[in-house]
Design an enzyme around this catalytic site. Sequence first.
Site, PDB file in Angstrom:
ATOM      1  N   ASP A 126       0.850  -1.189   0.000  1.00 25.02           N
ATOM      2  CA  ASP A 126       0.000   0.000   0.000  1.00 25.02           C
ATOM      3  C   ASP A 126       0.889   1.244   0.000  1.00 25.02           C
ATOM      4  O   ASP A 126       1.667   1.455   0.930  1.00 25.02           O
ATOM      5  CB  ASP A 126      -0.915  -0.015   1.228  1.00 25.02           C
ATOM      6  CG  ASP A 126      -2.066   0.976   1.074  1.00 25.02           C
ATOM      7  OD1 ASP A 126      -2.226   1.541  -0.033  1.00 25.02           O
ATOM      8  OD2 ASP A 126      -2.804   1.179   2.050  1.00 25.02           O
ATOM      9  N   HIS A 133      -3.744  13.382   1.913  1.00 27.63           N
ATOM     10  CA  HIS A 133      -3.752  12.390   2.990  1.00 27.63           C
ATOM     11  C   HIS A 133      -2.429  12.454   3.761  1.00 27.63           C
ATOM     12  O   HIS A 133      -2.403  12.372   4.981  1.00 27.63           O
ATOM     13  CB  HIS A 133      -3.958  11.001   2.402  1.00 27.63           C
ATOM     14  CG  HIS A 133      -4.086   9.909   3.420  1.00 27.63           C
ATOM     15  ND1 HIS A 133      -5.050   9.921   4.406  1.00 27.63           N
ATOM     16  CD2 HIS A 133      -3.384   8.777   3.603  1.00 27.63           C
ATOM     17  CE1 HIS A 133      -4.935   8.835   5.142  1.00 27.63           C
ATOM     18  NE2 HIS A 133      -3.923   8.122   4.691  1.00 27.63           N
ATOM     19  N   GLU A 190     -10.653   3.799   3.914  1.00 23.43           N
ATOM     20  CA  GLU A 190      -9.742   4.569   3.066  1.00 23.43           C
ATOM     21  C   GLU A 190     -10.079   4.285   1.609  1.00 23.43           C
ATOM     22  O   GLU A 190     -10.111   3.130   1.186  1.00 23.43           O
ATOM     23  CB  GLU A 190      -8.279   4.204   3.352  1.00 23.43           C
ATOM     24  CG  GLU A 190      -7.803   4.673   4.715  1.00 23.43           C
ATOM     25  CD  GLU A 190      -6.293   4.556   4.906  1.00 23.43           C
ATOM     26  OE1 GLU A 190      -5.663   3.727   4.221  1.00 23.43           O
ATOM     27  OE2 GLU A 190      -5.753   5.294   5.737  1.00 23.43           O
ATOM     28  N   GLU A 192      -9.269   4.025  -2.130  1.00 28.10           N
ATOM     29  CA  GLU A 192      -8.033   3.857  -2.892  1.00 28.10           C
ATOM     30  C   GLU A 192      -8.293   3.156  -4.229  1.00 28.10           C
ATOM     31  O   GLU A 192      -9.311   2.512  -4.410  1.00 28.10           O
ATOM     32  CB  GLU A 192      -7.020   3.008  -2.107  1.00 28.10           C
ATOM     33  CG  GLU A 192      -6.789   3.504  -0.689  1.00 28.10           C
ATOM     34  CD  GLU A 192      -5.575   2.882  -0.013  1.00 28.10           C
ATOM     35  OE1 GLU A 192      -4.726   2.306  -0.717  1.00 28.10           O
ATOM     36  OE2 GLU A 192      -5.501   2.969   1.229  1.00 28.10           O
ATOM     37  N   ASP A 224      -9.283   0.320   2.249  1.00 25.34           N
ATOM     38  CA  ASP A 224      -8.274  -0.163   3.193  1.00 25.34           C
ATOM     39  C   ASP A 224      -8.747   0.205   4.607  1.00 25.34           C
ATOM     40  O   ASP A 224      -8.351   1.224   5.162  1.00 25.34           O
ATOM     41  CB  ASP A 224      -6.928   0.499   2.857  1.00 25.34           C
ATOM     42  CG  ASP A 224      -5.809   0.015   3.751  1.00 25.34           C
ATOM     43  OD1 ASP A 224      -5.867  -1.134   4.204  1.00 25.34           O
ATOM     44  OD2 ASP A 224      -4.865   0.793   3.986  1.00 25.34           O
ATOM     45  N   ARG A 228      -7.876   3.517  13.593  1.00 22.90           N
ATOM     46  CA  ARG A 228      -6.961   4.644  13.843  1.00 22.90           C
ATOM     47  C   ARG A 228      -6.345   4.626  15.234  1.00 22.90           C
ATOM     48  O   ARG A 228      -5.199   5.035  15.415  1.00 22.90           O
ATOM     49  CB  ARG A 228      -7.700   5.972  13.627  1.00 22.90           C
ATOM     50  CG  ARG A 228      -8.243   6.173  12.236  1.00 22.90           C
ATOM     51  CD  ARG A 228      -7.166   6.115  11.197  1.00 22.90           C
ATOM     52  NE  ARG A 228      -7.713   6.369   9.862  1.00 22.90           N
ATOM     53  CZ  ARG A 228      -7.060   6.102   8.739  1.00 22.90           C
ATOM     54  NH1 ARG A 228      -5.841   5.578   8.774  1.00 22.90           N
ATOM     55  NH2 ARG A 228      -7.614   6.355   7.569  1.00 22.90           N
ATOM     56  N   GLN A 231      -3.713   1.859  15.171  1.00 24.18           N
ATOM     57  CA  GLN A 231      -2.639   2.315  14.275  1.00 24.18           C
ATOM     58  C   GLN A 231      -1.781   3.395  14.931  1.00 24.18           C
ATOM     59  O   GLN A 231      -0.552   3.369  14.869  1.00 24.18           O
ATOM     60  CB  GLN A 231      -3.272   2.861  12.985  1.00 24.18           C
ATOM     61  CG  GLN A 231      -2.271   3.308  11.935  1.00 24.18           C
ATOM     62  CD  GLN A 231      -2.963   4.046  10.780  1.00 24.18           C
ATOM     63  OE1 GLN A 231      -4.182   4.094  10.682  1.00 24.18           O
ATOM     64  NE2 GLN A 231      -2.164   4.636   9.902  1.00 24.18           N
ATOM     65  N   LYS A 244      -4.126  -2.179  10.509  1.00 22.80           N
ATOM     66  CA  LYS A 244      -4.382  -2.242   9.066  1.00 22.80           C
ATOM     67  C   LYS A 244      -4.526  -3.669   8.546  1.00 22.80           C
ATOM     68  O   LYS A 244      -4.694  -3.851   7.344  1.00 22.80           O
ATOM     69  CB  LYS A 244      -3.192  -1.598   8.322  1.00 22.80           C
ATOM     70  CG  LYS A 244      -3.046  -0.114   8.540  1.00 22.80           C
ATOM     71  CD  LYS A 244      -3.779   0.650   7.466  1.00 22.80           C
ATOM     72  CE  LYS A 244      -3.407   2.120   7.507  1.00 22.80           C
ATOM     73  NZ  LYS A 244      -4.247   2.875   6.566  1.00 22.80           N
ATOM     74  N   THR A 248      -9.184  -5.643   4.100  1.00 25.40           N
ATOM     75  CA  THR A 248      -9.051  -4.712   2.986  1.00 25.40           C
ATOM     76  C   THR A 248      -9.991  -5.218   1.905  1.00 25.40           C
ATOM     77  O   THR A 248      -9.865  -6.361   1.466  1.00 25.40           O
ATOM     78  CB  THR A 248      -7.605  -4.680   2.456  1.00 25.40           C
ATOM     79  OG1 THR A 248      -6.732  -4.308   3.530  1.00 25.40           O
ATOM     80  CG2 THR A 248      -7.448  -3.677   1.325  1.00 25.40           C
ATOM     81  N   GLU A 340      -9.335  12.275   8.154  1.00 29.48           N
ATOM     82  CA  GLU A 340      -9.145  13.629   7.630  1.00 29.48           C
ATOM     83  C   GLU A 340     -10.431  14.450   7.703  1.00 29.48           C
ATOM     84  O   GLU A 340     -10.423  15.589   8.144  1.00 29.48           O
ATOM     85  CB  GLU A 340      -8.713  13.565   6.166  1.00 29.48           C
ATOM     86  CG  GLU A 340      -7.337  13.019   5.998  1.00 29.48           C
ATOM     87  CD  GLU A 340      -7.105  12.490   4.594  1.00 29.48           C
ATOM     88  OE1 GLU A 340      -7.735  13.000   3.647  1.00 29.48           O
ATOM     89  OE2 GLU A 340      -6.306  11.564   4.455  1.00 29.48           O
TER      90      GLU A 340
HETATM   91 CA    CA Z   1      -4.143   2.753   2.921  1.00 28.27          CA
END
Ligand code: CA
Length: 393
Positions: A126, A133, A190, A192, A224, A228, A231, A244, A248, A340
């Site tokens: 990734d 970001h 996320e 992506e 993904d 948080r 992480q 993480k 996914t 975000e």
């Molecule tokens: Ca990611």
Amino acid sequence: MTSWIDSSTGDDSGFSLDVLPYGIFNTRIGAAIGRYILDLKALAQEGIFTTIDFDSSTLMENTLNSYAALGKQVHRQVRDLLQELLAHDTSRGTELRDNQKRRDRVIVKMSDATLHLPMSIGDYTDFFVGPYHAQNPGSTLHRNYMSQPIAYHGRASSIVISGTPVRRPKGQFLVDDKPVFAYSQKLDFEVEFAAFIGQGCEDGSPIPVDGAEDRIFGFVIMNDWSARDIQNWESSPLGPFNGKNFATTISPWVVPLEALEPFREPPVSSGPLLPYLHQKREDSVYSVPITVSLSGKKPYSPFVMLAHHTAGGCSLRTGDLIATGTLSGPSRKELGCLLEATKNGSEPYEFHTSETGAGRIVRGYLEDGDIVELKASGFGSCTGRVVSAECQA
Ligand code: CA
């Protein structure tokens, strides 16, 4: 270009003849067209591909790996042939359109099919190429970001197909400045894109940036999922781990690069790059709108990512998945993740769900039962429902 398969025009799937993505349905290789799937295994068994010089038994397997490894030249010829068979004004009408028996055998309603992961994924990387970001929330952009695409090695074992429920992960994080082991309270998504490798470099020889385009089989959209709190507590000084590696989600249809030509544009300037990352072709990034307002502008093309990934001797194998990282925009509306959009949960974000009739949904982070759906025309959907922590033994 339109197809005689009625629903490929006027439906909202985006699976037009210009896209024609590959996938695995009912453990067979197929191509999506409108609300239907063309069964490529059955077509191969009927001898449709004999005019092309390739091993058509690769289309009879239950993943796309062997076919993807054949390379661009074969994929282009197969795609051209399929488009000819399906086009409105086809010169090969008798081979499929006017052959009802064959149509019954090779055209399947998508609503009747079960979709599976398109490829057997050995490794998953990734990247972190979205500049919005990378500098959110409130952090400064690291100096190395403008010099090379930053990435971490992810877990292929936790990649699931769209529609698979996502269990809220348990892990270690800080509560009142003390470590606890509990269900994540800051579950995020996320947005992506991710590339599937077609022809890799098994011997570890670097892929040159200008040749990288031929190594990508196609793209999917990807969520993904990220915890948080877990992480944040585990990431220093090495990087993402349990925050993480629980799920996914990818969309089921692999969109070939040829279908993305209209979305090419030059990357946003990242300053002069070292020679091994310098591309001759300027329009090297793909700006494909995801969901309503998201458009992924980024400084590094997927080809720069491949060149950088392999520059030091790292092998890439067919089926490896290489993701872009979260694609946010500069405004709050162009959210790529809740971290975000909500400033780490402190400013809840309002989702507009009038289309679904679900009304107003406000979130800091995801709640149990939430369904996150990413959509891009021609890619289909990338959906996952957060399963209640209480349901887990
Ligand atoms: Ca990611």
